[in-house]
Design a protein around this motif. Structure first.
Motif, PDB file in Angstrom:
ATOM      1  N   LYS A 208     -14.180  -4.478  -2.838  1.00 26.19           N
ATOM      2  CA  LYS A 208     -13.130  -3.974  -2.052  1.00 26.19           C
ATOM      3  C   LYS A 208     -12.275  -4.761  -1.191  1.00 26.19           C
ATOM      4  O   LYS A 208     -12.882  -6.055  -0.747  1.00 26.19           O
ATOM      5  CB  LYS A 208     -13.582  -2.674  -1.175  1.00 26.19           C
ATOM      6  CG  LYS A 208     -13.767  -1.291  -1.971  1.00 26.19           C
ATOM      7  CD  LYS A 208     -13.805  -0.312  -0.802  1.00 26.19           C
ATOM      8  CE  LYS A 208     -14.818  -0.373   0.044  1.00 26.19           C
ATOM      9  NZ  LYS A 208     -15.775   0.641   0.045  1.00 26.19           N
ATOM     10  N   ASN A 248     -10.287   3.598  -0.855  1.00 28.04           N
ATOM     11  CA  ASN A 248      -9.613   2.236  -1.323  1.00 28.04           C
ATOM     12  C   ASN A 248      -8.521   1.895  -0.539  1.00 28.04           C
ATOM     13  O   ASN A 248      -7.375   1.989  -0.703  1.00 28.04           O
ATOM     14  CB  ASN A 248      -9.311   2.599  -2.792  1.00 28.04           C
ATOM     15  CG  ASN A 248      -8.436   3.855  -2.853  1.00 28.04           C
ATOM     16  OD1 ASN A 248      -8.634   4.680  -1.882  1.00 28.04           O
ATOM     17  ND2 ASN A 248      -7.995   4.247  -4.245  1.00 28.04           N
ATOM     18  N   ILE A 250      -6.105  -0.250   1.645  1.00 23.13           N
ATOM     19  CA  ILE A 250      -5.213  -1.356   1.362  1.00 23.13           C
ATOM     20  C   ILE A 250      -4.921  -2.152   2.672  1.00 23.13           C
ATOM     21  O   ILE A 250      -5.153  -3.556   2.742  1.00 23.13           O
ATOM     22  CB  ILE A 250      -4.064  -1.233   0.631  1.00 23.13           C
ATOM     23  CG1 ILE A 250      -4.364  -0.490  -0.868  1.00 23.13           C
ATOM     24  CG2 ILE A 250      -3.328  -2.392   0.527  1.00 23.13           C
ATOM     25  CD1 ILE A 250      -3.063   0.030  -1.593  1.00 23.13           C
ATOM     26  N   ASP A 263      -3.393   3.969   1.384  1.00 19.69           N
ATOM     27  CA  ASP A 263      -4.196   3.645   0.058  1.00 19.69           C
ATOM     28  C   ASP A 263      -3.089   3.666  -0.837  1.00 19.69           C
ATOM     29  O   ASP A 263      -1.933   3.474  -0.709  1.00 19.69           O
ATOM     30  CB  ASP A 263      -5.342   4.544   0.209  1.00 19.69           C
ATOM     31  CG  ASP A 263      -4.982   5.889   0.021  1.00 19.69           C
ATOM     32  OD1 ASP A 263      -3.834   6.358  -0.424  1.00 19.69           O
ATOM     33  OD2 ASP A 263      -5.792   7.050   0.224  1.00 19.69           O
ATOM     34  N   GLU A 264      -3.768   3.843  -2.106  1.00 24.21           N
ATOM     35  CA  GLU A 264      -2.940   3.800  -3.306  1.00 24.21           C
ATOM     36  C   GLU A 264      -1.764   4.944  -3.312  1.00 24.21           C
ATOM     37  O   GLU A 264      -0.815   5.083  -4.131  1.00 24.21           O
ATOM     38  CB  GLU A 264      -3.590   3.699  -4.548  1.00 24.21           C
ATOM     39  CG  GLU A 264      -4.429   2.443  -4.720  1.00 24.21           C
ATOM     40  CD  GLU A 264      -5.618   2.301  -5.654  1.00 24.21           C
ATOM     41  OE1 GLU A 264      -5.913   3.723  -6.236  1.00 24.21           O
ATOM     42  OE2 GLU A 264      -6.351   1.423  -5.630  1.00 24.21           O
ATOM     43  N   GLU A 265      -2.124   6.245  -2.698  1.00 25.51           N
ATOM     44  CA  GLU A 265      -1.342   7.405  -2.919  1.00 25.51           C
ATOM     45  C   GLU A 265      -0.715   7.935  -1.533  1.00 25.51           C
ATOM     46  O   GLU A 265       0.180   8.618  -1.499  1.00 25.51           O
ATOM     47  CB  GLU A 265      -1.983   8.517  -3.445  1.00 25.51           C
ATOM     48  CG  GLU A 265      -2.282   7.940  -4.949  1.00 25.51           C
ATOM     49  CD  GLU A 265      -2.967   9.328  -5.707  1.00 25.51           C
ATOM     50  OE1 GLU A 265      -2.678  10.518  -5.249  1.00 25.51           O
ATOM     51  OE2 GLU A 265      -3.703   8.992  -6.573  1.00 25.51           O
ATOM     52  N   LYS A 284       3.603   6.235  -2.645  1.00 27.79           N
ATOM     53  CA  LYS A 284       3.043   5.757  -3.941  1.00 27.79           C
ATOM     54  C   LYS A 284       3.333   4.172  -3.878  1.00 27.79           C
ATOM     55  O   LYS A 284       4.508   3.912  -3.353  1.00 27.79           O
ATOM     56  CB  LYS A 284       3.491   6.510  -5.131  1.00 27.79           C
ATOM     57  CG  LYS A 284       3.252   7.936  -5.313  1.00 27.79           C
ATOM     58  CD  LYS A 284       2.019   7.878  -6.439  1.00 27.79           C
ATOM     59  CE  LYS A 284       1.514   8.850  -6.927  1.00 27.79           C
ATOM     60  NZ  LYS A 284       1.721  10.396  -6.178  1.00 27.79           N
ATOM     61  N   GLU A 285       2.435   3.353  -4.546  1.00 27.53           N
ATOM     62  CA  GLU A 285       2.862   2.026  -4.753  1.00 27.53           C
ATOM     63  C   GLU A 285       3.114   1.078  -3.476  1.00 27.53           C
ATOM     64  O   GLU A 285       3.876   0.164  -3.480  1.00 27.53           O
ATOM     65  CB  GLU A 285       4.141   1.694  -5.660  1.00 27.53           C
ATOM     66  CG  GLU A 285       4.083   2.507  -7.045  1.00 27.53           C
ATOM     67  CD  GLU A 285       5.437   2.628  -7.854  1.00 27.53           C
ATOM     68  OE1 GLU A 285       6.355   2.127  -7.243  1.00 27.53           O
ATOM     69  OE2 GLU A 285       5.238   3.220  -9.022  1.00 27.53           O
ATOM     70  N   HIS A 287       1.983  -1.561  -0.879  1.00 30.08           N
ATOM     71  CA  HIS A 287       0.974  -2.627  -0.700  1.00 30.08           C
ATOM     72  C   HIS A 287       0.913  -3.185   0.495  1.00 30.08           C
ATOM     73  O   HIS A 287      -0.011  -4.185   0.731  1.00 30.08           O
ATOM     74  CB  HIS A 287       1.019  -3.628  -1.999  1.00 30.08           C
ATOM     75  CG  HIS A 287       2.357  -4.261  -1.965  1.00 30.08           C
ATOM     76  ND1 HIS A 287       2.294  -5.641  -1.780  1.00 30.08           N
ATOM     77  CD2 HIS A 287       3.636  -4.274  -1.620  1.00 30.08           C
ATOM     78  CE1 HIS A 287       3.499  -6.279  -1.576  1.00 30.08           C
ATOM     79  NE2 HIS A 287       4.298  -5.356  -1.581  1.00 30.08           N
ATOM     80  N   THR A 300       6.548  -1.315  -0.413  1.00 26.57           N
ATOM     81  CA  THR A 300       6.190  -1.115  -1.792  1.00 26.57           C
ATOM     82  C   THR A 300       6.818  -2.668  -2.108  1.00 26.57           C
ATOM     83  O   THR A 300       7.279  -3.498  -1.448  1.00 26.57           O
ATOM     84  CB  THR A 300       7.014   0.102  -2.545  1.00 26.57           C
ATOM     85  OG1 THR A 300       8.656  -0.330  -2.320  1.00 26.57           O
ATOM     86  CG2 THR A 300       6.608   1.299  -2.007  1.00 26.57           C
ATOM     87  N   ASN A 301       6.662  -2.654  -3.408  1.00 23.94           N
ATOM     88  CA  ASN A 301       7.197  -4.047  -4.027  1.00 23.94           C
ATOM     89  C   ASN A 301       8.881  -4.221  -4.002  1.00 23.94           C
ATOM     90  O   ASN A 301       9.241  -5.213  -4.154  1.00 23.94           O
ATOM     91  CB  ASN A 301       6.905  -4.328  -5.591  1.00 23.94           C
ATOM     92  CG  ASN A 301       5.349  -4.571  -5.853  1.00 23.94           C
ATOM     93  OD1 ASN A 301       4.801  -5.133  -4.960  1.00 23.94           O
ATOM     94  ND2 ASN A 301       4.817  -4.143  -7.114  1.00 23.94           N
TER      95      ASN A 301
END
Length: 373
Positions: A208, A248, A250, A263-265, A284-285, A287, A300-301
């Motif tokens: 992780k 998870n 981030i 986290d991822e969601e 979502k998405e 980071h 996000t990106n």
């Protein structure tokens, strides 16, 4: 049970950053006052001015105005940005080198001062030098198991200390002489002045992403085993109960009295006062999640968003309206450090009175009597 603690507001839309160029991704962000800087995967830095607007109904929006963008001349992503506003400098990490650029025009300093061989870096927010025209920078070096401390001035850099670690470090936060480090298999506190280290708890960085974040004087927040957000002081003890994150996570940020995690969601919001989860926002998405001078920003990106906190008084009133008296009182006490003393006393008396009437209506006379008293 949920509390509406934050609203998610868009700050920079993808079109402002990349137009129709789909290959451009956001790698890192930095915010200093109204200045927002974005580093991208194609080696550009973008500078925006963020203006907060409040409508008559109290709705907050952000208008981002692009100032300029600058190509750094490499085929590598810009991996980290940190502002040193006292020096009007932006520290830019790209291709293992930290370059000093002017915060206004994004031009490199004429002396060409730079720090080479950096994997990642952080600033010491509780500096030990006492020099207002210098920032203290800690880097994880490309040399194996090595941390280096630098003093960075307007146009020059100076190495202060090199410290060796028992395992390879992968994340670091600094407070004064104390380094909180995520190593390959554990977290430790290391005093770089005395060389004395203290083990905190085990952690597997292969499985992780470690999180190490300074949240106040001599206190850090860490991603612990079993999805726990753990608090640790420089003495290696925890003065607060942990918060329960997902496995998870981030990124994490602090906006008192809340710890925010990504986290991822989802973005989740936990109270530091009672450790309960108060709010969940689908996201979502994502980071990146970071806090800058109390402003919590997620990205996000392709886009940047700001988590706008609702006024604490509004949150307390919402809790009382749904008869959650205990939570309202805990939050009210916690709000003491954010509100001027006289204003707090008037507010707190009113809240105790409201809570007393709620308990009275529920026939909890002893509790009501205590609150009225």
């Amino acid at each position: 049970m949920s509390v509406k603690a934050f609203k998610l507001v868009s700050a920079v839309e993808r079109e402002m950053l990349m137009g129709d160029k789909n290959h451009i991704n956001i790698e890192c962000i930095e915010c200093c006052g109204k200045n927002l800087y974005i580093g991208t995967n194609d080696c550009f830095i973008y500078h925006f001015m963020l203006d907060e607007k409040v409508s008559t109904g109290g709705k907050i929006t952000f208008a981002a105005t692009k100032q300029l963008h600058k190509y750094l001349g490499l085929k590598k992503p810009v991996s980290e940005l940190k502002a040193a506003s006292a020096l009007t400098r932006l520290l830019v990490l790209c291709d293992n080198t930290i370059t000093l650029v002017n915060m206004i025009n994004l031009e490199p300093v004429p002396t060409g001062a730079r720090i080479k061989g950096a994997v990642t870096f952080t600033l010491n927010e509780n500096p030990v030098s006492g020099d207002p025209f210098c920032v203290e920078v800690c880097i994880i070096s490309v040399k194996r198991r090595t941390i280096q401390m630098f003093m960075v001035f307007e146009d020059r850099v100076q190495i202060v200390k090199e410290v060796f670690t028992p395992e390879q470090p992968c994340a670091v936060a600094v407070d004064g002489y104390y380094l909180c480090l995520a190593l390959t298999t554990q977290y430790i506190i290391l005093n770089y002045n005395t060389g004395i280290s203290q083990d905190l708890f085990p952690y597997c960085s292969d499985e992780k992403r470690p999180i190490v974040k300074r949240i106040g004087r001599q206190e850090f927040l860490l991603a612990g085993p079993g999805g726990l957000g753990m608090f640790a002081t420089v003495d290696g003890i925890s003065q607060r109960a942990p918060v329960h994150w997902s496995e998870n996570v981030i990124g994490a940020a602090l906006c008192f009295p809340y710890v925010v995690a990504l986290d991822e969601e989802f973005i989740t919001v936990h109270s530091m006062l009672d450790q309960q989860q108060k709010q969940t926002l689908p996201f979502k998405e994502g980071h990146i999640l970071q806090d800058f001078e109390g402003k919590v920003i997620v990205a996000t990106n392709k886009g940047v968003y700001i988590l706008v906190p609702l006024p604490l008084e509004k949150q307390i009133q919402d809790l009382l309206a749904s008869h959650r008296v205990e939570e309202a009182l805990v939050l009210a006490k916690g709000a003491r450090r954010n509100i001027p003393k006289e204003k707090f006393q008037v507010m707190y008396k009113r809240i105790l009175q409201q809570a007393g009437f709620i308990q009275f209506a529920q026939l909890q006379f002893l509790e009501a009597k205590e609150l009225f008293r």
